[in-house]
Design an enzyme around this catalytic site. Structure first.
Site, PDB file in Angstrom:
ATOM      1  N   CYS A 139       0.815  -1.223   0.000  1.00 41.15           N
ATOM      2  CA  CYS A 139       0.000   0.000   0.000  1.00 41.15           C
ATOM      3  C   CYS A 139       0.844   1.266   0.000  1.00 41.15           C
ATOM      4  O   CYS A 139       0.337   2.350  -0.292  1.00 41.15           O
ATOM      5  CB  CYS A 139      -0.959  -0.019   1.181  1.00 41.15           C
ATOM      6  N   HIS A 152      -3.397   7.205   1.627  1.00 44.43           N
ATOM      7  CA  HIS A 152      -3.790   5.858   1.191  1.00 44.43           C
ATOM      8  C   HIS A 152      -5.142   5.540   1.818  1.00 44.43           C
ATOM      9  O   HIS A 152      -5.408   5.899   2.967  1.00 44.43           O
ATOM     10  CB  HIS A 152      -2.729   4.851   1.654  1.00 44.43           C
ATOM     11  N   ASN A 159      -9.949  -0.468  -0.738  1.00 44.95           N
ATOM     12  CA  ASN A 159      -8.489  -0.362  -0.744  1.00 44.95           C
ATOM     13  C   ASN A 159      -7.951  -1.002  -2.025  1.00 44.95           C
ATOM     14  O   ASN A 159      -7.962  -2.223  -2.159  1.00 44.95           O
ATOM     15  CB  ASN A 159      -7.938  -1.063   0.506  1.00 44.95           C
TER      16      ASN A 159
END
Ligand code: UT7
Length: 329
Positions: free
Chosen positions: A113, A254, A284
């Protein structure tokens, strides 16, 4: 030394949508739990024939179109992903060929990520060093291929998508890359990983029967690290460059969990209208969250030329980082 500037932003999400209502039929969960605990309402899922390079290619083409340049002008492709089409050749090679970027070299960057943050940090340095004039940073992940849709603690979180930035030199004083603070803490590697499929645990009947080719996560451990590091990394990069949080126009974080973003912003003293949150529609998407959020911020008129823009991410590794840029277009 030339300044590195972001000069175009392109994105792609596959058309298929998986809603919380769909997930209610697949695992023991509820729309209410998912929204309250994560902020996610739906996520895009790639069709079976689509892979990471296909989405990356679409995002890259949109960047070229937006900037009005040809693929031959690209010199370097940094492809941030944890879901490459295959282990090798790298997805950067697949995209270079199909894009027609005949003069480019490139590589895949694996930082989960935090991948896109590490990618733009790397690109900025190549450009500032004066060795490259057009660097394409792409974040693309087909998370649905490594998610166990029987595990309610992970399957509600992730989606598929891609996004890309073009990074080029620009005149000093007109905005661009200011600085970064990136970290890893490998001692937390076990908290978020895909255990099998590498040299430690190659694919076998046992690894498949044990669901080892899927994402395994200890959510609370990652959550705590994420809130702490999102704040730490932002504070560190701002302090390094004598910029206060009040000077930052927008934080582009993020998108892993709305509560992580909310808690980090509270600690930073940043009101939510100065942070871009779009997790509700994408979930996500790992390497793609930052460019997808940047594209939304631009579309909503939340970034103007000259604004201080702070990017921050935390992910598997454990990895973390923040980048400070001054917007240049
Ligand atoms: O981008 C990469 C980095 N990843 C992250 O940043 C993710 C960080 N972690 C998180 O976002 C959160 O920890 C999760 C969203 C994964 C989980 O939220 P939580 O508030 O930490 O929940 P929990 O793991 O403490 O679980 C609470 C309860 C448990 O039930 P019991 O044991 O209290 O009966 C879980 O089994 O919620 C249950 N649960 C669910 N219930 C309904 C877990 N997932 C679900 C679900 N639906 N999907």
């Amino acid at each position: 030394m030339p300044t590195a500037q972001i000069t175009a932003v392109g994105t792609y999400v596959p058309p298929g949508v998986l809603t919380n209502a769909d997930l209610e039929k697949m695992v023991d969960t509820s729309d209410q739990w998912i929204i309250e605990r994560t902020g996610i309402s739906e996520r895009h899922i790639a069709s079976p024939e689509m892979a990471t390079s296909d989405m990356a290619l679409e995002a890259a083409r949109r960047v070229l179109e937006q900037r009005g340049i040809s693929a031959e002008e690209i010199e370097l492709i940094i492809l941030c992903t944890v879901t490459p089409d295959m282990l090798f050749p790298s997805t950067a090679c697949l995209v270079q060929d199909r894009l027609g970027a005949k003069r480019a070299w490139g590589f895949d960057l694996v930082a989960a990520c935090s991948g896109f943050i590490y990618g733009i940090t790397t690109a900025a340095h190549y450009v500032q060093a004066g060795t490259h004039k057009k660097v394409l940073v792409i974040g693309s992940d087909t998370m649905s291929r490594i998610i166990n849709y029987k595990d309610r603690s992970t399957c509600v979180l992730f989606g598929d998508g891609a996004g890309a930035f073009l990074i080029e030199p620009g005149p000093e004083g007109e905005g661009g890359f200011i600085g970064f603070h990136n970290e890893i803490d490998g001692s937390g590697g076990d908290f978020l990983k895909m255990p099998a499929g590498g040299s430690r645990m190659p694919a076998s009947h046992e690894t498949i029967d044990g669901a080892m080719h899927y994402v395994h996560q200890e959510g609370q451990q990652v959550f705590k690290y994420a809130v702490r590091k999102m704040e730490d990394c932002c504070r560190t990069v701002l302090a390094q460059h004598d910029i206060t949080i009040d000077q930052v126009k927008i934080l582009i974080p993020h998108q892993a969990n709305r509560r992580i973003i909310g808690a980090a912003c509270e600690k930073l003293g940043l009101a939510e209208d100065r942070v871009l949150i779009n997790i509700q529609k994408y979930g996500n998407t790992t390497g793609a969250t930052i460019p997808l959020a940047t594209a939304d911020a631009l579309a909503q008129g939340k970034i103007q030329k000259g604004d201080y823009v702070l990017f921050a991410a935390v992910g598997a590794g454990l990895t973390a980082g923040a980048n400070l840029w001054r917007w240049a277009f």
